[in-house]
Write a protein that holds these residues in place. Structure first.
Motif, mmCIF file in Angstrom:
data_model
loop_
_atom_site.group_PDB
_atom_site.id
_atom_site.type_symbol
_atom_site.label_atom_id
_atom_site.label_comp_id
_atom_site.label_asym_id
_atom_site.label_seq_id
_atom_site.Cartn_x
_atom_site.Cartn_y
_atom_site.Cartn_z
ATOM 1 N N GLY A 37 0.833 -1.201 0.000
ATOM 2 C CA GLY A 37 0.000 0.000 0.000
ATOM 3 C C GLY A 37 0.861 1.242 0.000
ATOM 4 O O GLY A 37 2.044 1.214 0.347
ATOM 5 N N ARG A 38 0.253 2.340 -0.387
ATOM 6 C CA ARG A 38 0.961 3.614 -0.416
ATOM 7 C C ARG A 38 1.214 4.107 1.006
ATOM 8 O O ARG A 38 0.662 3.578 1.971
ATOM 9 C CB ARG A 38 0.127 4.657 -1.178
ATOM 10 C CG ARG A 38 -0.226 4.268 -2.610
ATOM 11 C CD ARG A 38 -1.270 5.227 -3.168
ATOM 12 N NE ARG A 38 -1.810 4.751 -4.446
ATOM 13 C CZ ARG A 38 -1.428 5.202 -5.636
ATOM 14 N NH1 ARG A 38 -0.490 6.126 -5.705
ATOM 15 N NH2 ARG A 38 -1.958 4.725 -6.743
ATOM 16 N N ALA A 41 -1.523 4.316 4.044
ATOM 17 C CA ALA A 41 -2.617 3.381 3.755
ATOM 18 C C ALA A 41 -3.091 2.635 5.012
ATOM 19 O O ALA A 41 -4.213 2.123 5.043
ATOM 20 C CB ALA A 41 -2.185 2.377 2.695
ATOM 21 N N LYS A 43 -0.646 0.428 6.781
ATOM 22 C CA LYS A 43 0.169 -0.784 6.929
ATOM 23 C C LYS A 43 0.791 -0.889 8.324
ATOM 24 O O LYS A 43 0.695 -1.923 8.979
ATOM 25 C CB LYS A 43 1.270 -0.818 5.856
ATOM 26 C CG LYS A 43 0.775 -0.763 4.424
ATOM 27 C CD LYS A 43 1.873 -0.976 3.408
ATOM 28 C CE LYS A 43 3.026 0.008 3.499
ATOM 29 N NZ LYS A 43 2.630 1.408 3.200
ATOM 30 N N GLN A 190 6.535 -1.023 1.029
ATOM 31 C CA GLN A 190 6.102 -0.060 0.029
ATOM 32 C C GLN A 190 6.683 -0.418 -1.336
ATOM 33 O O GLN A 190 6.106 -0.085 -2.375
ATOM 34 C CB GLN A 190 6.518 1.359 0.426
ATOM 35 C CG GLN A 190 5.833 2.437 -0.405
ATOM 36 C CD GLN A 190 6.156 3.830 0.076
ATOM 37 O OE1 GLN A 190 6.841 4.012 1.073
ATOM 38 N NE2 GLN A 190 5.687 4.827 -0.646
ATOM 39 N N TYR A 203 -1.862 -8.846 -0.048
ATOM 40 C CA TYR A 203 -2.992 -7.968 0.259
ATOM 41 C C TYR A 203 -2.543 -6.546 -0.031
ATOM 42 O O TYR A 203 -1.376 -6.200 0.176
ATOM 43 C CB TYR A 203 -3.389 -8.061 1.734
ATOM 44 C CG TYR A 203 -3.938 -9.395 2.168
ATOM 45 C CD1 TYR A 203 -5.310 -9.649 2.150
ATOM 46 C CD2 TYR A 203 -3.094 -10.399 2.614
ATOM 47 C CE1 TYR A 203 -5.815 -10.871 2.564
ATOM 48 C CE2 TYR A 203 -3.586 -11.627 3.027
ATOM 49 C CZ TYR A 203 -4.958 -11.858 3.004
ATOM 50 O OH TYR A 203 -5.447 -13.082 3.402
ATOM 51 N N VAL A 204 -3.486 -5.717 -0.488
ATOM 52 C CA VAL A 204 -3.202 -4.296 -0.691
ATOM 53 C C VAL A 204 -4.170 -3.490 0.153
ATOM 54 O O VAL A 204 -5.391 -3.703 0.107
ATOM 55 C CB VAL A 204 -3.332 -3.892 -2.177
ATOM 56 C CG1 VAL A 204 -3.038 -2.395 -2.335
ATOM 57 C CG2 VAL A 204 -2.374 -4.697 -3.046
ATOM 58 N N LEU A 205 -3.609 -2.577 0.945
ATOM 59 C CA LEU A 205 -4.394 -1.673 1.783
ATOM 60 C C LEU A 205 -4.525 -0.317 1.108
ATOM 61 O O LEU A 205 -3.571 0.185 0.508
ATOM 62 C CB LEU A 205 -3.695 -1.467 3.125
ATOM 63 C CG LEU A 205 -4.083 -2.311 4.330
ATOM 64 C CD1 LEU A 205 -3.140 -1.977 5.492
ATOM 65 C CD2 LEU A 205 -5.513 -2.107 4.753
ATOM 66 N N SER A 206 -5.692 0.288 1.231
ATOM 67 C CA SER A 206 -5.900 1.658 0.789
ATOM 68 C C SER A 206 -6.875 2.327 1.746
ATOM 69 O O SER A 206 -7.985 1.825 1.962
ATOM 70 C CB SER A 206 -6.461 1.694 -0.633
ATOM 71 O OG SER A 206 -6.682 3.036 -1.049
ATOM 72 N N GLU A 207 -6.426 3.410 2.370
ATOM 73 C CA GLU A 207 -7.250 4.168 3.317
ATOM 74 C C GLU A 207 -7.883 3.260 4.364
ATOM 75 O O GLU A 207 -9.061 3.395 4.700
ATOM 76 C CB GLU A 207 -8.319 4.969 2.561
ATOM 77 C CG GLU A 207 -7.705 6.012 1.629
ATOM 78 C CD GLU A 207 -8.737 6.851 0.902
ATOM 79 O OE1 GLU A 207 -9.954 6.604 1.088
ATOM 80 O OE2 GLU A 207 -8.329 7.752 0.158
ATOM 81 N N LEU A 229 -3.224 -0.189 -7.665
ATOM 82 C CA LEU A 229 -3.399 -0.623 -6.285
ATOM 83 C C LEU A 229 -2.220 -0.298 -5.393
ATOM 84 O O LEU A 229 -2.378 0.152 -4.267
ATOM 85 C CB LEU A 229 -3.659 -2.138 -6.245
ATOM 86 C CG LEU A 229 -4.958 -2.631 -6.903
ATOM 87 C CD1 LEU A 229 -5.073 -4.132 -6.768
ATOM 88 C CD2 LEU A 229 -6.170 -1.959 -6.269
ATOM 89 N N ALA A 230 -1.021 -0.591 -5.888
ATOM 90 C CA ALA A 230 0.151 -0.450 -5.035
ATOM 91 C C ALA A 230 0.910 0.850 -5.268
ATOM 92 O O ALA A 230 1.847 1.159 -4.541
ATOM 93 C CB ALA A 230 1.079 -1.646 -5.235
#
Length: 236
Positions: A37-38, A41, A43, A190, A203-207, A229-230
Motif C-alpha cells: 500500500g501507499r 494506507a 500498513k 512499500q 494484500y493491498v491496503l488503501s485508506e 493498487l500499489a
C-alpha cells in the motif's frame, strides 16, 4: 492450510481517527504474505494492531488459532512471533553484541553464532555502538534480534526503507531464506515489486481497507493493477 495469523474485521483508531476499517487477512503456515500500500494506507497501524501496540477496538486477532486480541506485545512474542518494526528500533547506546544479548534466546535453529554467520558484517562490527551503524547494518541487527526468538512467524515492517539498492537485495534474500526454512513471514512493504517476487499471496491496503487479496505472482505481472493498487510502476 493451517493459519498462523488471522485478522477478522479489525477496526483500529488513534483517538477519534478511524484508521483501520474492517481489515481481514490470514497468513498460513510456511507462507510468505506481502501487505502492500501507499504511504498512509494503514500498513504500520495494522502491524501495531497485530503486535498489541495499538489494540483494535473491534474485531479479533488470532495467533496459531488462539484469540489474542488485546494481548500485550510480550505475550504475543512469547507465542513465537518475531517483529522487526519500522525504523529498526535498536539500542543505539549498546554495541551490536549487547543488542543481541538483550534478547532472551529461545531454543532452536538460531543463536548468536548463527546470526553472525547469516550477517558477517554484524560480526565484524560486533563492538560498534548501534547508533554508529549504517541503515543496512541496523536492519540486519533488527532482523538478527528477531531471529534469536526462533520465531514461527516473522513480521517485518518496511525492511527496505531508506536502504541502498544493493543492501535491499541482501535483506530480501534473507527474508526469502526465512521462508525456505519454514518460517511463516508477513512482509509489509512499500516496494511492491520486490515484495511480490518473494510472496505467495498479497494484500493491498488503501485508506484502511483491503482493496486486493490474491496471488502475488498474478498481481506482480499485472502492470495496470500494480500501478492502480500499489502505486508503483512495474520494474524490469
Amino acid at each position: 492450510m493451517t493459519a498462523v495469523l488471522e485478522l477478522d474485521n479489525i477496526h483500529t483508531y488513534y483517538d477519534k481517527s478511524h484508521i483501520l476499517k474492517g481489515v481481514s487477512m490470514t497468513v498460513g503456515e510456511g507462507e510468505l504474505v506481502a501487505l502492500l500500500g501507499r504511504n498512509g494506507a494503514g500498513k504500520t497501524t495494522t502491524m501495531r494492531s497485530v503486535m498489541g501496540l495499538t489494540p483494535p477496538r473491534q474485531g479479533k486477532i488470532k495467533f496459531f488459532g488462539k484469540d489474542m486480541t488485546g494481548a500485550s506485545p510480550h505475550r504475543i512474542a512469547g507465542l513465537g512471533v518475531g517483529y522487526v518494526p519500522e525504523g529498526r528500533k535498536i539500542f543505539g547506546h549498546l554495541t551490536v553484541h549487547e543488542n543481541l544479548l538483550v534478547v532472551h534466546e529461545t531454543p532452536g535453529r538460531w543463536n548468536i553464532d548463527g546470526v553472525y554467520q547469516l550477517f558477517p558484517r554484524l560480526h565484524e562490527r560486533r563492538t560498534s555502538k548501534g547508533g554508529r551503524l549504517s541503515g543496512g547494518e541496523q536492519e540486519m541487527l533488527s532482523i538478527a534480534r528477531a531471529l534469536l526468538l526462533n520465531p514461527k512467524l516473522l513480521i517485518l515492517d518496511e525492511p527496505s526503507q531508506g536502504l541502498a539498492p544493493v543492501i535491499v537485495q541482501e535483506v530480501m534474500r534473507t527474508v526469502g531464506r526465512m521462508k525456505d526454512e519454514g518460517i511463516s513471514v508477513l512482509l509489509v512493504e512499500q516496494n511492491a515489486f520486490l515484495a511480490l517476487q518473494l510472496a505467495d499471496r498479497a494484500y493491498v491496503l488503501s485508506e484502511g481497507e483491503i482493496v486486493f487479496s490474491g496471488d502475488a505472482a498474478a498481481l506482480r505481472d499485472d502492470k495496470t493493477r500494480m500501478e492502480q493498487l500499489a502505486g508503483v510502476a512495474h520494474a524490469a
